[in-house]
Design a protein around this motif. Structure first.
Motif, PDB file in Angstrom:
ATOM      1  N   THR A  69       0.828  -1.218   0.000  1.00  0.00           N
ATOM      2  CA  THR A  69       0.000   0.000   0.000  1.00  0.00           C
ATOM      3  C   THR A  69       0.865   1.271   0.000  1.00  0.00           C
TER       4      THR A  69
ATOM      5  N   GLY B 286      -2.955   8.324  10.155  1.00  0.00           N
ATOM      6  CA  GLY B 286      -2.930   6.865  10.338  1.00  0.00           C
ATOM      7  C   GLY B 286      -1.489   6.427  10.484  1.00  0.00           C
ATOM      8  N   HIS B 287      -1.205   5.631  11.525  1.00  0.00           N
ATOM      9  CA  HIS B 287       0.204   5.243  11.744  1.00  0.00           C
ATOM     10  C   HIS B 287       0.342   3.728  11.906  1.00  0.00           C
ATOM     11  N   SER B 288      -0.411   2.988  11.098  1.00  0.00           N
ATOM     12  CA  SER B 288      -0.335   1.525  11.198  1.00  0.00           C
ATOM     13  C   SER B 288       0.976   1.016  10.594  1.00  0.00           C
TER      14      SER B 288
ATOM     15  N   ILE C 252       1.205  -1.300   8.488  1.00  0.00           N
ATOM     16  CA  ILE C 252       1.008  -1.699   7.086  1.00  0.00           C
ATOM     17  C   ILE C 252       0.968  -0.484   6.146  1.00  0.00           C
TER      18      ILE C 252
ATOM     19  N   HIS D  64      -2.592  10.555  14.180  1.00  0.00           N
ATOM     20  CA  HIS D  64      -3.207   9.275  14.564  1.00  0.00           C
ATOM     21  C   HIS D  64      -4.300   9.566  15.569  1.00  0.00           C
ATOM     22  N   ILE D  65      -4.746   8.513  16.238  1.00  0.00           N
ATOM     23  CA  ILE D  65      -5.844   8.692  17.187  1.00  0.00           C
ATOM     24  C   ILE D  65      -5.488   9.713  18.280  1.00  0.00           C
TER      25      ILE D  65
ATOM     26  N   SER E 298      -6.184  13.212  17.126  1.00  0.00           N
ATOM     27  CA  SER E 298      -7.620  13.522  17.164  1.00  0.00           C
ATOM     28  C   SER E 298      -8.080  13.770  18.590  1.00  0.00           C
TER      29      SER E 298
ATOM     30  N   ALA F 245      -5.207   7.148   5.983  1.00  0.00           N
ATOM     31  CA  ALA F 245      -5.404   5.696   6.076  1.00  0.00           C
ATOM     32  C   ALA F 245      -5.872   5.372   7.486  1.00  0.00           C
TER      33      ALA F 245
ATOM     34  N   GLY G 282      -9.784   4.426   8.162  1.00  0.00           N
ATOM     35  CA  GLY G 282     -10.919   3.498   8.157  1.00  0.00           C
ATOM     36  C   GLY G 282     -12.124   4.085   8.871  1.00  0.00           C
ATOM     37  N   LYS G 283     -12.321   5.432   8.712  1.00  0.00           N
ATOM     38  CA  LYS G 283     -13.495   6.099   9.305  1.00  0.00           C
ATOM     39  C   LYS G 283     -14.081   7.048   8.271  1.00  0.00           C
TER      40      LYS G 283
ATOM     41  N   VAL H 186      -6.728   6.405   1.394  1.00  0.00           N
ATOM     42  CA  VAL H 186      -6.473   4.960   1.419  1.00  0.00           C
ATOM     43  C   VAL H 186      -7.653   4.217   2.070  1.00  0.00           C
TER      44      VAL H 186
ATOM     45  N   ILE I  30     -11.036   2.497   3.353  1.00  0.00           N
ATOM     46  CA  ILE I  30     -12.119   1.739   2.697  1.00  0.00           C
ATOM     47  C   ILE I  30     -13.200   1.536   3.751  1.00  0.00           C
TER      48      ILE I  30
ATOM     49  N   THR J 201      -2.540  -1.724  -5.419  1.00  0.00           N
ATOM     50  CA  THR J 201      -1.918  -2.496  -4.334  1.00  0.00           C
ATOM     51  C   THR J 201      -1.516  -3.894  -4.785  1.00  0.00           C
TER      52      THR J 201
HETATM   53  P1  NAD Z   1      -5.337   0.323  11.392  1.00  0.00           P
HETATM   54  O1  NAD Z   1      -6.627   0.096  12.120  1.00  0.00           O
HETATM   55  O2  NAD Z   1      -4.210  -0.624  11.593  1.00  0.00           O
HETATM   56  O3  NAD Z   1      -4.807   1.782  11.766  1.00  0.00           O
HETATM   57  C1  NAD Z   1      -5.678   2.869  11.821  1.00  0.00           C
HETATM   58  C2  NAD Z   1      -4.915   4.126  12.114  1.00  0.00           C
HETATM   59  O4  NAD Z   1      -5.866   5.202  12.198  1.00  0.00           O
HETATM   60  C3  NAD Z   1      -4.143   4.123  13.426  1.00  0.00           C
HETATM   61  O5  NAD Z   1      -2.925   4.791  13.230  1.00  0.00           O
HETATM   62  C4  NAD Z   1      -5.036   4.946  14.363  1.00  0.00           C
HETATM   63  O6  NAD Z   1      -4.309   5.610  15.387  1.00  0.00           O
HETATM   64  C5  NAD Z   1      -5.634   5.924  13.387  1.00  0.00           C
HETATM   65  N1  NAD Z   1      -6.918   6.477  13.843  1.00  0.00           N
HETATM   66  C6  NAD Z   1      -7.983   5.809  14.328  1.00  0.00           C
HETATM   67  N2  NAD Z   1      -8.976   6.668  14.621  1.00  0.00           N
HETATM   68  C7  NAD Z   1      -8.504   7.909  14.320  1.00  0.00           C
HETATM   69  C8  NAD Z   1      -9.061   9.205  14.426  1.00  0.00           C
HETATM   70  N3  NAD Z   1     -10.270   9.429  14.897  1.00  0.00           N
HETATM   71  N4  NAD Z   1      -8.299  10.251  14.017  1.00  0.00           N
HETATM   72  C9  NAD Z   1      -7.044  10.063  13.542  1.00  0.00           C
HETATM   73  N5  NAD Z   1      -6.480   8.854  13.424  1.00  0.00           N
HETATM   74  C10 NAD Z   1      -7.208   7.787  13.816  1.00  0.00           C
HETATM   75  O7  NAD Z   1      -5.736   0.453   9.875  1.00  0.00           O
HETATM   76  P2  NAD Z   1      -4.945   0.113   8.488  1.00  0.00           P
HETATM   77  O8  NAD Z   1      -4.771  -1.340   8.368  1.00  0.00           O
HETATM   78  O9  NAD Z   1      -3.760   1.011   8.338  1.00  0.00           O
HETATM   79  O10 NAD Z   1      -6.051   0.568   7.433  1.00  0.00           O
HETATM   80  C11 NAD Z   1      -6.557   1.891   7.414  1.00  0.00           C
HETATM   81  C12 NAD Z   1      -7.616   2.015   6.328  1.00  0.00           C
HETATM   82  O11 NAD Z   1      -6.993   1.804   5.068  1.00  0.00           O
HETATM   83  C13 NAD Z   1      -8.735   0.976   6.410  1.00  0.00           C
HETATM   84  O12 NAD Z   1      -9.939   1.558   5.949  1.00  0.00           O
HETATM   85  C14 NAD Z   1      -8.290  -0.106   5.455  1.00  0.00           C
HETATM   86  O13 NAD Z   1      -9.386  -0.840   4.935  1.00  0.00           O
HETATM   87  C15 NAD Z   1      -7.639   0.737   4.387  1.00  0.00           C
HETATM   88  N6  NAD Z   1      -6.623   0.029   3.601  1.00  0.00           N
HETATM   89  C16 NAD Z   1      -6.712   0.112   2.245  1.00  0.00           C
HETATM   90  C17 NAD Z   1      -5.781  -0.515   1.452  1.00  0.00           C
HETATM   91  C18 NAD Z   1      -5.895  -0.406  -0.041  1.00  0.00           C
HETATM   92  O14 NAD Z   1      -5.250  -1.130  -0.760  1.00  0.00           O
HETATM   93  N7  NAD Z   1      -6.663   0.529  -0.571  1.00  0.00           N
HETATM   94  C19 NAD Z   1      -4.735  -1.244   2.027  1.00  0.00           C
HETATM   95  C20 NAD Z   1      -4.614  -1.268   3.423  1.00  0.00           C
HETATM   96  C21 NAD Z   1      -5.571  -0.622   4.209  1.00  0.00           C
END
Ligand code: NAD
Length: 282
Positions: free
Chosen positions: A137, A161-163, A165, A185-186, A189, A207, A209-210, A228, A230, A264
């Motif tokens: 990704t 987002g700081h995952s 992946i 990251h969270i 917020s 990235a 997921g909200k 990013v 979904i 991806t």
């Molecule tokens: P994850 O759950 O591992 O990480 C989420 C991140 O968002 C964390 O860093 C968290 O601190 C942060 N977060 C959560 N709530 C927040 C808020 N209110 N404000 C700010 N930051 C906040 O998620 P992930 O695996 O990195 O995936 C993130 C999104 O990306 C998902 O929707 C996933 O489906 C999507 N994704 C898409 C692809 C693609 O190919 N398009 C690939 C990977 C992930």
């Protein structure tokens, strides 16, 4: 009005390059895919990966293990594939049954065959700017940015987002281009500071997921926005950014679906070719 930053045309170009590279290899690369149990999500990934593999000239080996497979049994299976010379890349399909921890088992894939780029050895190489196999990704996001022609040097880039992946490896790749990178990251917020950071972004990558997390009015005029996320909302798939409003302000914006997603899986195949070249030293 923003231009659409679509993944498909870029993916097509990269696929054509992959086909040429594969033709120059001594043998077609072999991708071993492990699916544990029956799951609709995993089954659909497998189907699309197998179709893409076939179109590129990659041999796709599907190994289906039972839902009850233990973590140790899966590790043993991975280790067997590690030693099989003809296997060039290994991928374990998600989601996995509850008894298996992906983070643990992914470390048993040999770094040379880790085409998802998630092994600590491959992650570590990103820190030194020496990675040849990148997590898919973040690599897709870098390709999208590259296609806009933007010079990242000195740009204000905000990653939300700081995952492991997406956000963490991506921020390192951006640093390598001398962007000024802010990672939110969270905690950002919760501290009430997300809006303030997003508003200064010349390049924004989200990235989380909200759905609707990033308000359209926060987007800086002329910014590049890569979404990013979904999220399923009713019968629709949407990203994390309010698309309509953001489109009025951004210069480029990725659609969801159709932005990062199509690239991806292409990155996975590019990693496979890279892994094959490393293994065969060509
Ligand atoms: P994850 O759950 O591992 O990480 C989420 C991140 O968002 C964390 O860093 C968290 O601190 C942060 N977060 C959560 N709530 C927040 C808020 N209110 N404000 C700010 N930051 C906040 O998620 P992930 O695996 O990195 O995936 C993130 C999104 O990306 C998902 O929707 C996933 O489906 C999507 N994704 C898409 C692809 C693609 O190919 N398009 C690939 C990977 C992930």
């Amino acid at each position: 009005m923003a231009k659409l930053l679509e993944g498909k045309p870029i993916a097509e170009k990269i696929k054509a390059e992959i086909v040429q590279e594969i033709k120059s290899l001594q043998q077609a690369p072999v991708l071993a895919s492990i699916q544990v149990g029956e799951n609709i999500g995993a089954a659909s990934y497998v189907k699309s990966q197998a179709k893409l593999a076939e179109s590129l000239g990659v041999v796709y080996q599907l190994h289906k293990l039972s839902q009850e497979t233990s973590e140790n049994a899966l590790i043993a299976f991975i280790q067997k594939l590690n030693t099989e010379k003809k296997v060039n890349g290994i991928i374990v399909q998600m989601p996995l049954p509850a008894q298996i921890d992906y983070k643990k088992i992914s470390q048993f894939i040999s770094p040379e065959k880790d085409i998802e780029g998630m092994h600590p050895a491959n992650m570590g190489k990103i820190v030194f700017g020496k990675a040849k196999i990148l997590p898919c990704t973040p690599a897709a996001v870098m390709e999208l940015l590259n296609s806009t022609g933007i010079e990242l040097y000195g740009k204000e880039v905000v990653v939300v987002g700081h995952s492991e992946i997406v956000g963490k490896p991506l921020s390192l790749l951006l640093l390598d281009k001398f962007a000024t990178v802010t990672v939110c990251h969270i905690g950002t917020s919760k501290a009430g500071k997300l809006e303030e950071h997003v508003k200064k972004a010349e390049v924004l990558i989200v990235a989380v997921g909200k759905a609707g997390l990033i308000k359209g009015e926060w987007i800086k005029e002329g910014a590049i926005v890569i979404d990013v996320g979904i999220n399923r909302v009713g019968d629709k798939i949407v990203g994390d950014v309010e698309f309509q409003e953001a489109s009025k302000r951004a210069s480029w914006i990725t659609p969801v679906p159709g932005g990062v997603g199509p690239l991806t899986v292409t990155m996975l195949m590019r990693n496979l070719v890279e892994a094959t070249k490393i293994q065969t030293q060509c």
